[in-house]
Write an enzyme that holds these catalytic residues in place. Structure first.
Site, PDB file in Angstrom:
ATOM      1  N   TYR A   1       0.830  -1.203   0.000  1.00 29.41           N
ATOM      2  CA  TYR A   1       0.000   0.000   0.000  1.00 29.41           C
ATOM      3  C   TYR A   1       0.867   1.257   0.000  1.00 29.41           C
ATOM      4  O   TYR A   1       0.566   2.244  -0.687  1.00 29.41           O
ATOM      5  CB  TYR A   1      -0.927  -0.003   1.206  1.00 29.41           C
ATOM      6  CG  TYR A   1      -1.850   1.197   1.265  1.00 29.41           C
ATOM      7  CD1 TYR A   1      -3.038   1.228   0.544  1.00 29.41           C
ATOM      8  CD2 TYR A   1      -1.514   2.316   2.027  1.00 29.41           C
ATOM      9  CE1 TYR A   1      -3.874   2.329   0.570  1.00 29.41           C
ATOM     10  CE2 TYR A   1      -2.347   3.423   2.068  1.00 29.41           C
ATOM     11  CZ  TYR A   1      -3.525   3.427   1.340  1.00 29.41           C
ATOM     12  OH  TYR A   1      -4.345   4.532   1.375  1.00 29.41           O
ATOM     13  N   HIS A   2       1.952   1.232   0.775  1.00 29.95           N
ATOM     14  CA  HIS A   2       2.796   2.422   0.906  1.00 29.95           C
ATOM     15  C   HIS A   2       3.895   2.484  -0.156  1.00 29.95           C
ATOM     16  O   HIS A   2       4.656   3.461  -0.204  1.00 29.95           O
ATOM     17  CB  HIS A   2       3.420   2.458   2.300  1.00 29.95           C
ATOM     18  CG  HIS A   2       2.419   2.686   3.401  1.00 29.95           C
ATOM     19  ND1 HIS A   2       1.751   3.867   3.555  1.00 29.95           N
ATOM     20  CD2 HIS A   2       1.965   1.862   4.382  1.00 29.95           C
ATOM     21  CE1 HIS A   2       0.921   3.784   4.589  1.00 29.95           C
ATOM     22  NE2 HIS A   2       1.033   2.567   5.114  1.00 29.95           N
TER      23      HIS A   2
END
Length: 414
Positions: free
Chosen positions: A318-319
């Site tokens: 996600y990051h």
């Protein structure tokens, strides 16, 4: 009406002489799914207790008319409770009807039948003056704050369940006065671990026991989830009774002690209701060969102060700015979603399409359109599809389908 008016209503209609029937309105109760039997379901035995004249088996389809005041929406109607007992009168109707219904609400003009009320918490307060037909005062909660006020008093009320307040057969806080006949997961005293009596088990502990009693690995995730939820609730109530009933039957020396014990029970019930579905989903993900930390992560931080229930495949992905956004998924978990679905819109900013797992028994078509336009995809166990309007059903996603989707997501950045 202001919230204060609901508080006053609860005080007035919670006095001795009133009996409450509390439930969340399903798509079958309202007009949401086009059922020809629209009207709130109320159990036969409860109606027989409130209206003894209804319990006349020798009469075909006996009925009782009574006044119903929908105080939350300033509406008054004379409605009809009827026992359809054709089964006992028609020789050719061995499989005929044997059910009670309440009719005469006036169609969609009543908030009780309004499709937008699907999922709303409703309190039916029946009064029974001596030698008179009972009347009924009703409050249909219009938003989450009102529901919280009601549940602070009676405890959580989940979709598909109902409660009677105060309990008809004695016992405080909804605890049965006697151990019910064991069905499947109710634990006898000897089956409750000693450490659970010292410290009430966590939700994870109870769910682990439910998995032991209902492994159900041959069932699809949807049926497994619903069966385990029923099992877990039985376990919780059996442990609750074993721990709390001795304190209740022993009595209290002060009102403060009574209130403290009651609040402990109610808060524990609310905590269980708030996290149960989420923990069940996590257990099923693992059983379906999704590896935590590789295929999914539970309650990660997506942005400062934001923690979605589940991210797929991982917080690292996600990051990672190089990880394709179309391969990310977010799943929020909410037992009911009528008002709460909007809370997930600000979770996981990098994922515009939000998946929401819920057990709510239906939504209105207009609310579903609003969800869809906001990018929310409902994930609903297959066994609950029929509770939704027919035009909505094809657009629901099963839990099994969602798991298949995330299982096929490539894990690499490119």
């Amino acid at each position: 009406m202001a919230v204060g008016e609901l508080v006053e209503w609860l005080e007035e209609h919670g006095a001795p002489g009133f009996t409450w029937y509390v439930k969340r309105l399903s798509g079958n109760d309202t007009l949401a799914n086009g059922s020809h039997q629209a009207g709130p379901y109320i159990p036969r035995d409860f109606l027989f207790e409130i209206f003894p004249a209804l319990n006349r088996r020798e009469v075909k389809n006996p009925d009782v008319r009574f006044n119903l005041y929908l105080d939350s929406h300033s509406d008054h109607r004379e409605v009809r409770a009827i026992w359809y007992n054709n089964r006992f009168h028609d020789t050719a109707a061995a499989r005929g009807r044997d059910e009670t219904r309440v009719t005469g609400f006036g169609g969609g003009a009543s908030a009780l039948l309004d499709p937008e009320s699907t999922g709303a918490l409703a309190v039916f307060a029946f009064s029974r003056p001596p030698a008179e037909i009972a009347d009924c005062h009703v409050w249909v909660c219009r938003h989450e704050t009102e529901e919280e006020i009601v549940e602070d008093r009676v405890g959580p009320v989940e979709p598909g369940k109902y409660l009677i307040w105060p309990p008809a057969q004695g016992g405080l806080f909804g605890l049965p006065a006697q151990t019910p006949v064991r069905t499947s997961c109710w634990l006898d005293d000897a089956e409750i671990p000693a450490e659970w009596r010292v410290c009430f088990p966590s939700g994870a502990d109870i769910i682990r026991r439910a998995v032991e009693l209902r492994p159900d690995t041959a069932l699809d995730p949807d049926r497994r989830l619903l069966r385990r939820r029923e099992c877990e609730f039985e376990i919780f109530r059996s442990v609750e009774q074993a721990i709390e009933l001795p304190h209740i039957t022993a009595g209290f020396t002060t009102i403060d002690a009574f209130i403290t014990r009651a609040q402990t029970i109610l808060q524990r019930r609310k905590a269980r209701s708030g996290h149960s579905l989420e923990l069940h989903a996590r257990a099923i993900f693992v059983e379906e060969r999704l590896v935590e930390g590789t295929h999914f992560v539970h309650q990660p931080e997506s942005e400062p102060g934001k923690r979605p229930d589940f991210l797929f495949p991982s917080a690292a992905a996600y990051h990672d700015g190089s990880f394709p956004r179309e391969r990310l998924r977010m799943l929020a978990v909410k037992t009911t979603c009528r008002d709460r679905w909007r809370q997930i819109l600000n979770e996981a900013d990098h994922i515009p399409a939000k998946h929401l797992l819920t057990l709510q028994e239906g939504v209105s078509e207009s609310q579903f359109r609003e969800m869809t336009q906001a990018g929310v995809q409902l994930v609903v166990p297959a066994g609950l599809f029929e509770k939704f309007p027919k035009p909505v059903q094809p657009h629901l996603q099963t839990l099994e389908s969602f798991i298949s989707d995330v299982r096929l997501l490539p894990l690499g950045a490119r």
